[in-house]
Scaffold this active site. Structure first.
Site, mmCIF file in Angstrom:
data_model
loop_
_atom_site.group_PDB
_atom_site.id
_atom_site.type_symbol
_atom_site.label_atom_id
_atom_site.label_comp_id
_atom_site.label_asym_id
_atom_site.label_seq_id
_atom_site.Cartn_x
_atom_site.Cartn_y
_atom_site.Cartn_z
ATOM 1 N N LYS A 82 33.044 32.844 59.715
ATOM 2 C CA LYS A 82 31.686 32.676 59.212
ATOM 3 C C LYS A 82 30.949 33.864 59.467
ATOM 4 O O LYS A 82 29.956 34.094 58.501
ATOM 5 C CB LYS A 82 31.305 31.783 60.394
ATOM 6 N N ARG B 14 25.421 26.195 69.667
ATOM 7 C CA ARG B 14 26.656 26.138 70.043
ATOM 8 C C ARG B 14 26.986 25.199 71.064
ATOM 9 O O ARG B 14 28.207 24.628 71.422
ATOM 10 C CB ARG B 14 27.499 27.312 70.775
ATOM 11 N N ARG C 8 41.096 42.030 63.214
ATOM 12 C CA ARG C 8 39.607 42.040 63.382
ATOM 13 C C ARG C 8 39.343 43.487 63.975
ATOM 14 O O ARG C 8 39.751 43.724 65.133
ATOM 15 C CB ARG C 8 38.979 40.967 63.892
ATOM 16 N N ARG D 52 37.101 44.419 69.669
ATOM 17 C CA ARG D 52 36.161 43.749 70.410
ATOM 18 C C ARG D 52 36.835 43.301 71.668
ATOM 19 O O ARG D 52 38.002 42.988 71.791
ATOM 20 C CB ARG D 52 35.463 42.558 69.940
ATOM 21 N N ARG E 52 37.845 31.228 74.258
ATOM 22 C CA ARG E 52 36.840 31.232 73.450
ATOM 23 C C ARG E 52 36.878 29.658 72.639
ATOM 24 O O ARG E 52 36.158 28.961 72.232
ATOM 25 C CB ARG E 52 36.483 32.283 72.781
HETATM 26 P P1 AMP Z 1 30.532 35.425 68.800
HETATM 27 O O1 AMP Z 1 30.276 36.931 68.278
HETATM 28 O O2 AMP Z 1 29.541 34.866 67.880
HETATM 29 O O3 AMP Z 1 31.857 35.142 68.787
HETATM 30 O O4 AMP Z 1 30.000 35.524 69.991
HETATM 31 C C1 AMP Z 1 30.906 36.247 71.140
HETATM 32 C C2 AMP Z 1 30.332 35.681 72.577
HETATM 33 O O5 AMP Z 1 28.834 35.583 72.894
HETATM 34 C C3 AMP Z 1 30.783 34.343 72.787
HETATM 35 O O6 AMP Z 1 32.076 34.012 73.225
HETATM 36 C C4 AMP Z 1 29.962 33.792 73.914
HETATM 37 O O7 AMP Z 1 30.349 34.067 75.151
HETATM 38 C C5 AMP Z 1 28.780 34.447 73.552
HETATM 39 N N1 AMP Z 1 27.559 33.467 72.647
HETATM 40 C C6 AMP Z 1 27.267 33.781 71.355
HETATM 41 N N2 AMP Z 1 26.605 32.842 70.990
HETATM 42 C C7 AMP Z 1 26.440 31.997 71.829
HETATM 43 C C8 AMP Z 1 25.617 30.672 71.817
HETATM 44 N N3 AMP Z 1 25.152 30.253 70.675
HETATM 45 N N4 AMP Z 1 25.839 29.970 73.072
HETATM 46 C C9 AMP Z 1 26.528 30.415 74.219
HETATM 47 N N5 AMP Z 1 27.174 31.619 74.044
HETATM 48 C C10 AMP Z 1 27.161 32.475 72.994
#
Ligand code: AMP
Length: 219
Positions: A15, A91, A130, A163, A174
């Site tokens: 995404k 989320r 990644r 990361r 996750r």
């Molecule tokens: P992402 O880069 O979108 O994969 O997000 C990395 C991490 O940030 C996630 O595994 C969560 O710990 C936190 N995170 C990002 N967006 C959210 C959200 N909308 N709600 C809760 N945690 C979030």
């Protein structure tokens, strides 16, 4: 803002890559809550210190912190001329309900939700390759979306890194958080949800996403 889109899906479903491609080709703003939270952690802000452990272990940050980040951004985004894409937010059902209330108060609503469907096996394979820019957060994949020069960001020239939360055991956690709390949003948004099968080739995923945005295919 012209139209508002939400990109939903497990980590590594692509995404973020599709949001980047749209940002490169259209007048649009991408809001990635993952990037915003990582920035808080990098800057060691009060919020950053509170959320660091949960982000690094693969859990979800509590809803109130997300709303505290997103709410102040919304009126500024509402003034933008182009489309706005939320990548990774909301989320949880709680976030989705509060987001709806904030949007209603601005006279706005979500146009489409793009739901990037991916199995755990696919996610593990994708995340393995990644890389992310250590400075601007642009995302690459060593095989599918490689940088022009190995390990260097095309946009800003900084080093690409893996990361911390892209380790396989954290990715599994996750994915589990996604299954337990995020997958239900597919039915919450059933009236405006477009499901993207991410086992297809990158080109055909891009084509489907860009058709939803009414801008055809750019190869
Ligand atoms: P992402 O880069 O979108 O994969 O997000 C990395 C991490 O940030 C996630 O595994 C969560 O710990 C936190 N995170 C990002 N967006 C959210 C959200 N909308 N709600 C809760 N945690 C979030």
């Amino acid at each position: 803002m012209k139209k508002l889109y939400v990109f939903l899906g497990p980590p590594g479903s692509g995404k973020g890559t599709q949001a980047q491609l749209l940002r490169d080709s259209l007048d649009c703003v991408v809001v990635s809550t993952g990037d915003l939270l990582r920035e808080e952690i990098k800057r060691a802000t009060v919020l950053g210190k509170k959320i660091q452990a949960v982000v690094e272990s693969g859990g979800l940050v509590p809803d109130e912190f997300l709303i505290a980040i997103v709410e102040p951004l919304l009126s500024g985004l509402n003034q933008k001329s182009g489309a706005v894409i939320f990548d990774g937010f909301p989320r949880t059902v709680g976030q989705a309900e509060q987001f709806d209330q904030l949007l209603t108060s601005l006279g706005r609503s979500i146009e489409h939700v793009l739901y990037f469907d991916a199995s755990l096996d696919l996610v593990l394979e994708r995340i393995n390759g990644r890389r992310i820019c250590s400075d601007c957060s642009r995302t690459y994949h060593v095989a599918y979306v490689p940088p022009k020069q190995a390990d260097v960001c095309d946009d800003c020239g900084h080093a690409l890194i893996v990361r911390d939360d892209d380790q396989a055991d954290v990715v599994r956690k996750r994915y589990q958080a996604y299954c337990e709390q995020t997958a239900i949003l597919r039915s919450y948004y059933a009236d405006r949800c477009v499901v993207i099968d991410t086992s297809r080739t990158l080109d055909s995923i891009t084509q489907m996403v860009q058709e939803t945005f009414g801008c055809g295919h750019r190869s």
